[in-house]
Structure formats: structure tokens, C-alpha cells
Write a protein that holds these residues in place. Structure first.
Motif, PDB file in Angstrom:
ATOM      1  N   VAL A  46       0.883  -1.159   0.000  1.00  0.00           N
ATOM      2  CA  VAL A  46       0.000   0.000   0.000  1.00  0.00           C
ATOM      3  C   VAL A  46       0.928   1.218   0.000  1.00  0.00           C
ATOM      4  O   VAL A  46       1.496   1.563   1.032  1.00  0.00           O
ATOM      5  N   HIS A  47       1.115   1.801  -1.178  1.00  0.00           N
ATOM      6  CA  HIS A  47       2.049   2.921  -1.333  1.00  0.00           C
ATOM      7  C   HIS A  47       1.376   4.237  -0.973  1.00  0.00           C
ATOM      8  O   HIS A  47       0.459   4.668  -1.667  1.00  0.00           O
ATOM      9  N   GLN A  48       1.845   4.854   0.087  1.00  0.00           N
ATOM     10  CA  GLN A  48       1.351   6.171   0.480  1.00  0.00           C
ATOM     11  C   GLN A  48       2.317   7.229  -0.040  1.00  0.00           C
ATOM     12  O   GLN A  48       2.752   8.119   0.686  1.00  0.00           O
ATOM     13  N   LYS A  49       2.669   7.074  -1.303  1.00  0.00           N
ATOM     14  CA  LYS A  49       3.512   8.000  -2.057  1.00  0.00           C
ATOM     15  C   LYS A  49       3.299   7.669  -3.528  1.00  0.00           C
ATOM     16  O   LYS A  49       2.725   6.627  -3.863  1.00  0.00           O
ATOM     17  N   LEU A  50       3.735   8.537  -4.407  1.00  0.00           N
ATOM     18  CA  LEU A  50       3.609   8.281  -5.841  1.00  0.00           C
ATOM     19  C   LEU A  50       4.680   7.284  -6.261  1.00  0.00           C
ATOM     20  O   LEU A  50       5.843   7.412  -5.874  1.00  0.00           O
ATOM     21  N   VAL A  51       4.265   6.295  -7.060  1.00  0.00           N
ATOM     22  CA  VAL A  51       5.169   5.244  -7.526  1.00  0.00           C
ATOM     23  C   VAL A  51       4.963   5.066  -9.029  1.00  0.00           C
ATOM     24  O   VAL A  51       3.823   4.987  -9.499  1.00  0.00           O
ATOM     25  N   GLY A  52       6.061   4.985  -9.771  1.00  0.00           N
ATOM     26  CA  GLY A  52       5.986   4.726 -11.207  1.00  0.00           C
ATOM     27  C   GLY A  52       5.129   5.748 -11.925  1.00  0.00           C
ATOM     28  O   GLY A  52       5.197   6.943 -11.629  1.00  0.00           O
ATOM     29  N   PRO A  53       4.282   5.290 -12.839  1.00  0.00           N
ATOM     30  CA  PRO A  53       3.468   6.212 -13.632  1.00  0.00           C
ATOM     31  C   PRO A  53       2.174   6.647 -12.954  1.00  0.00           C
ATOM     32  O   PRO A  53       1.379   7.379 -13.535  1.00  0.00           O
ATOM     33  N   HIS A  54       1.969   6.200 -11.734  1.00  0.00           N
ATOM     34  CA  HIS A  54       0.685   6.405 -11.068  1.00  0.00           C
ATOM     35  C   HIS A  54       0.589   7.798 -10.444  1.00  0.00           C
ATOM     36  O   HIS A  54       1.459   8.204  -9.682  1.00  0.00           O
TER      37      HIS A  54
END
Length: 120
Positions: A46-54
Motif C-alpha cells: 500500500v504505497h502512500q507516495k507516488l510510484v511509477g506512472p501512477h
């Protein structure tokens, strides 16, 4: 305004990225965990930061075509307004995130330039 492309089961493997923010992170985490439990799927962080193209915080659900017909309707019914980005894994990241991009809920603008640079 164009309607986002809806998921269609045409490929072997997929990712579903559940998008959320600080007000919906708890619900999104539980949704992903429940999907993993119900359908025996691998769930990412659960990424609570921007990851990759998202463009939003996200959690990834990995699934295959044999899970598609049960998972996608369940996600649609259970997402409670969250946007979910669904794409196949064809080996071409740019096409997977553009040409084959599908949505449950509102479409979000992905940051796909990273895939264009990689292809050069």
C-alpha cells in the motif's frame, strides 16, 4: 467527455492498481487485502507516495485471465468510488499503460513519459 475503456479479458496476466488518498487509504488497504484473500491473489504494498506512472497513492493486485471474470465485477461492486486502473502485462510497458489501459471508475492521467524514454 469520453468514457474510460472498461476492462475486457483479452490477455494472460494483469495488474489492477487501486488508487486512493489519505482519506481512503484504510478502505483501500482493506479492499486489496480482501481481494487477495477471496481470490488467492498476490497483493503489493500500500504505497502512500507516488510510484511509477501512477498519479495517486496506490496498491497493486496481480491476477491472471482465469481470475478476471470473478475479480473485475467484484472490484467494480466493492470499490465505493475509488478509481482502479487495470492493464495487461504484455511486455510492452508503454502499450500496457496507454493502448490497453482500462478503468473502473474515473480515469486518471498516468505519467507514461518514463516508458517512452525507456523505449528509446
Amino acid at each position: 467527455m469520453n468514457q474510460p475503456q472498461r476492462p475486457i479479458n483479452l490477455h494472460v496476466n494483469y495488474h489492477a492498481h487501486v488508487y486512493f488518498d489519505q482519506t481512503t487509504v484504510e478502505f483501500a488497504a482493506k479492499l486489496c487485502e480482501k481481494a487477495g484473500d477471496l481470490f488467492n491473489l498476490k497483493i503489493g504494498r500500500v504505497h502512500q507516495k507516488l510510484v511509477g506512472p501512477h498519479p495517486c497513492w496506490s496498491c497493486q493486485i496481480l491476477f491472471a485471465s482465469n481470475d478476471f471474470e470473478q475479480l473485475i465485477p467484484w472490484l467494480e461492486e466493492s470499490r465505493q468510488g475509488l478509481s482502479i486502473f487495470v492493464h495487461p502485462l504484455t511486455g510492452n510497458d508503454l502499450d500496457d499503460h496507454t493502448k490497453y489501459a482500462c478503468w473502473l471508475g474515473d480515469e486518471c492521467q498516468l505519467k507514461v513519459d518514463m516508458f517512452r524514454r525507456k523505449a528509446l
